[in-house]
Design a protein around this motif. Structure first.
Motif, PDB file in Angstrom:
ATOM      1  N   LYS A  24       0.813  -1.216   0.000  1.00  0.00           N
ATOM      2  CA  LYS A  24       0.000   0.000   0.000  1.00  0.00           C
ATOM      3  C   LYS A  24       0.848   1.268   0.000  1.00  0.00           C
ATOM      4  N   TRP A  25       2.119   1.143   0.379  1.00  0.00           N
ATOM      5  CA  TRP A  25       3.009   2.300   0.487  1.00  0.00           C
ATOM      6  C   TRP A  25       4.282   1.963  -0.290  1.00  0.00           C
ATOM      7  N   PRO A  26       4.189   1.929  -1.641  1.00  0.00           N
ATOM      8  CA  PRO A  26       5.326   1.448  -2.430  1.00  0.00           C
ATOM      9  C   PRO A  26       6.534   2.371  -2.467  1.00  0.00           C
ATOM     10  N   HIS A  27       6.351   3.658  -2.197  1.00  0.00           N
ATOM     11  CA  HIS A  27       7.487   4.591  -2.256  1.00  0.00           C
ATOM     12  C   HIS A  27       7.450   5.538  -1.058  1.00  0.00           C
ATOM     13  N   LEU A  28       8.603   5.660  -0.412  1.00  0.00           N
ATOM     14  CA  LEU A  28       8.737   6.529   0.760  1.00  0.00           C
ATOM     15  C   LEU A  28      10.116   7.166   0.710  1.00  0.00           C
ATOM     16  N   TRP A  29      10.156   8.491   0.579  1.00  0.00           N
ATOM     17  CA  TRP A  29      11.424   9.216   0.524  1.00  0.00           C
ATOM     18  C   TRP A  29      11.446  10.289   1.596  1.00  0.00           C
ATOM     19  N   ARG A  30      12.596  10.425   2.227  1.00  0.00           N
ATOM     20  CA  ARG A  30      12.827  11.507   3.180  1.00  0.00           C
ATOM     21  C   ARG A  30      13.126  12.779   2.401  1.00  0.00           C
ATOM     22  N   VAL A  31      12.654  13.905   2.909  1.00  0.00           N
ATOM     23  CA  VAL A  31      13.008  15.206   2.355  1.00  0.00           C
ATOM     24  C   VAL A  31      14.223  15.688   3.145  1.00  0.00           C
ATOM     25  N   ALA A  32      15.338  15.843   2.459  1.00  0.00           N
ATOM     26  CA  ALA A  32      16.588  16.213   3.123  1.00  0.00           C
ATOM     27  C   ALA A  32      16.444  17.536   3.867  1.00  0.00           C
ATOM     28  N   GLY A  33      16.942  17.536   5.088  1.00  0.00           N
ATOM     29  CA  GLY A  33      16.962  18.749   5.891  1.00  0.00           C
ATOM     30  C   GLY A  33      15.673  19.080   6.617  1.00  0.00           C
ATOM     31  N   ARG A  34      14.653  18.223   6.487  1.00  0.00           N
ATOM     32  CA  ARG A  34      13.377  18.473   7.164  1.00  0.00           C
ATOM     33  C   ARG A  34      12.863  17.169   7.762  1.00  0.00           C
ATOM     34  N   TYR A  35      12.005  17.281   8.744  1.00  0.00           N
ATOM     35  CA  TYR A  35      11.335  16.101   9.286  1.00  0.00           C
ATOM     36  C   TYR A  35      10.094  15.908   8.440  1.00  0.00           C
ATOM     37  N   ALA A  36      10.311  15.415   7.211  1.00  0.00           N
ATOM     38  CA  ALA A  36       9.243  15.334   6.222  1.00  0.00           C
ATOM     39  C   ALA A  36       9.534  14.196   5.258  1.00  0.00           C
ATOM     40  N   ASN A  37       8.480  13.756   4.574  1.00  0.00           N
ATOM     41  CA  ASN A  37       8.663  12.744   3.541  1.00  0.00           C
ATOM     42  C   ASN A  37       7.722  13.014   2.386  1.00  0.00           C
ATOM     43  N   ILE A  38       8.073  12.394   1.264  1.00  0.00           N
ATOM     44  CA  ILE A  38       7.217  12.353   0.089  1.00  0.00           C
ATOM     45  C   ILE A  38       6.964  10.879  -0.189  1.00  0.00           C
ATOM     46  N   SER A  39       5.703  10.529  -0.346  1.00  0.00           N
ATOM     47  CA  SER A  39       5.330   9.132  -0.494  1.00  0.00           C
ATOM     48  C   SER A  39       4.372   8.952  -1.653  1.00  0.00           C
ATOM     49  N   ILE A  40       4.375   7.747  -2.205  1.00  0.00           N
ATOM     50  CA  ILE A  40       3.341   7.303  -3.134  1.00  0.00           C
ATOM     51  C   ILE A  40       2.577   6.211  -2.395  1.00  0.00           C
ATOM     52  N   ILE A  41       1.277   6.418  -2.262  1.00  0.00           N
ATOM     53  CA  ILE A  41       0.400   5.472  -1.580  1.00  0.00           C
ATOM     54  C   ILE A  41      -0.531   4.869  -2.637  1.00  0.00           C
ATOM     55  N   ASP A  42      -0.700   3.550  -2.588  1.00  0.00           N
ATOM     56  CA  ASP A  42      -1.523   2.830  -3.561  1.00  0.00           C
ATOM     57  C   ASP A  42      -2.644   2.106  -2.814  1.00  0.00           C
ATOM     58  N   VAL A  43      -3.829   2.718  -2.824  1.00  0.00           N
ATOM     59  CA  VAL A  43      -4.987   2.174  -2.109  1.00  0.00           C
ATOM     60  C   VAL A  43      -6.215   2.223  -3.017  1.00  0.00           C
ATOM     61  N   ALA A  44      -7.297   1.616  -2.580  1.00  0.00           N
ATOM     62  CA  ALA A  44      -8.505   1.510  -3.409  1.00  0.00           C
ATOM     63  C   ALA A  44      -9.172   2.857  -3.669  1.00  0.00           C
ATOM     64  N   ASP A  45      -9.194   3.725  -2.649  1.00  0.00           N
ATOM     65  CA  ASP A  45      -9.923   4.986  -2.798  1.00  0.00           C
ATOM     66  C   ASP A  45      -9.489   5.966  -1.721  1.00  0.00           C
ATOM     67  N   ILE A  46     -10.066   7.156  -1.753  1.00  0.00           N
ATOM     68  CA  ILE A  46      -9.710   8.215  -0.810  1.00  0.00           C
ATOM     69  C   ILE A  46     -10.063   7.843   0.630  1.00  0.00           C
ATOM     70  N   ASP A  47     -11.121   7.061   0.809  1.00  0.00           N
ATOM     71  CA  ASP A  47     -11.500   6.636   2.157  1.00  0.00           C
ATOM     72  C   ASP A  47     -10.426   5.720   2.754  1.00  0.00           C
ATOM     73  N   GLU A  48      -9.897   4.804   1.936  1.00  0.00           N
ATOM     74  CA  GLU A  48      -8.827   3.941   2.435  1.00  0.00           C
ATOM     75  C   GLU A  48      -7.568   4.758   2.704  1.00  0.00           C
ATOM     76  N   LEU A  49      -7.298   5.752   1.866  1.00  0.00           N
ATOM     77  CA  LEU A  49      -6.140   6.619   2.114  1.00  0.00           C
ATOM     78  C   LEU A  49      -6.289   7.324   3.455  1.00  0.00           C
ATOM     79  N   HIS A  50      -7.474   7.877   3.709  1.00  0.00           N
ATOM     80  CA  HIS A  50      -7.691   8.570   4.985  1.00  0.00           C
ATOM     81  C   HIS A  50      -7.518   7.611   6.168  1.00  0.00           C
ATOM     82  N   ALA A  51      -8.047   6.402   6.042  1.00  0.00           N
ATOM     83  CA  ALA A  51      -7.900   5.419   7.116  1.00  0.00           C
ATOM     84  C   ALA A  51      -6.432   5.086   7.350  1.00  0.00           C
ATOM     85  N   LEU A  52      -5.665   4.907   6.271  1.00  0.00           N
ATOM     86  CA  LEU A  52      -4.240   4.604   6.403  1.00  0.00           C
ATOM     87  C   LEU A  52      -3.515   5.760   7.094  1.00  0.00           C
ATOM     88  N   LEU A  53      -3.709   6.965   6.593  1.00  0.00           N
ATOM     89  CA  LEU A  53      -3.000   8.117   7.164  1.00  0.00           C
ATOM     90  C   LEU A  53      -3.387   8.360   8.614  1.00  0.00           C
TER      91      LEU A  53
END
Length: 91
Positions: free
Chosen positions: A39-68
């Motif tokens: 469900k979370w095939p890509h996870l990258w740290r943003v250099a210099g920040r406590y942050a990330n950029i991710s690609i999430i692969d789920v069925a719909d926006i409701d599943e995304l909200h539940a995951l997050l």
């Protein structure tokens, strides 16, 4: 559905270190489980920040909200979501 998700973590400055360490340990376990499930095939740290950029692969926006919202760090995150669609020039 694919989503581009930007997450920036903002822990309170007065949060006890032991509490912060516990949340981060639980966060890592949950994130890695979603990665193992595909469900979370890509996870990258943003250099210099406590942050990330991710690609999430789920069925719909409701599943995304539940995951997050299941992430232990969710209450401390600023999250930006962009739905993705296949580009017509993509191979």
């Amino acid at each position: 559905m694919l989503f581009h998700v930007q997450m920036e973590v903002r822990l309170p400055h007065d949060m006890p270190a032991a509490q912060a360490d516990d949340i981060k340990t639980r966060e890592k376990a949950v994130a890695q489980e979603y990665q193992r499930q595909g469900k979370w095939p890509h996870l990258w740290r943003v250099a210099g920040r406590y942050a990330n950029i991710s690609i999430i692969d789920v069925a719909d926006i409701d599943e995304l909200h539940a995951l997050l919202s299941s992430l232990p760090l969710f209450p401390y995150m600023d999250i930006r979501v962009t739905p993705l669609a296949r580009h017509p020039s993509a191979i």
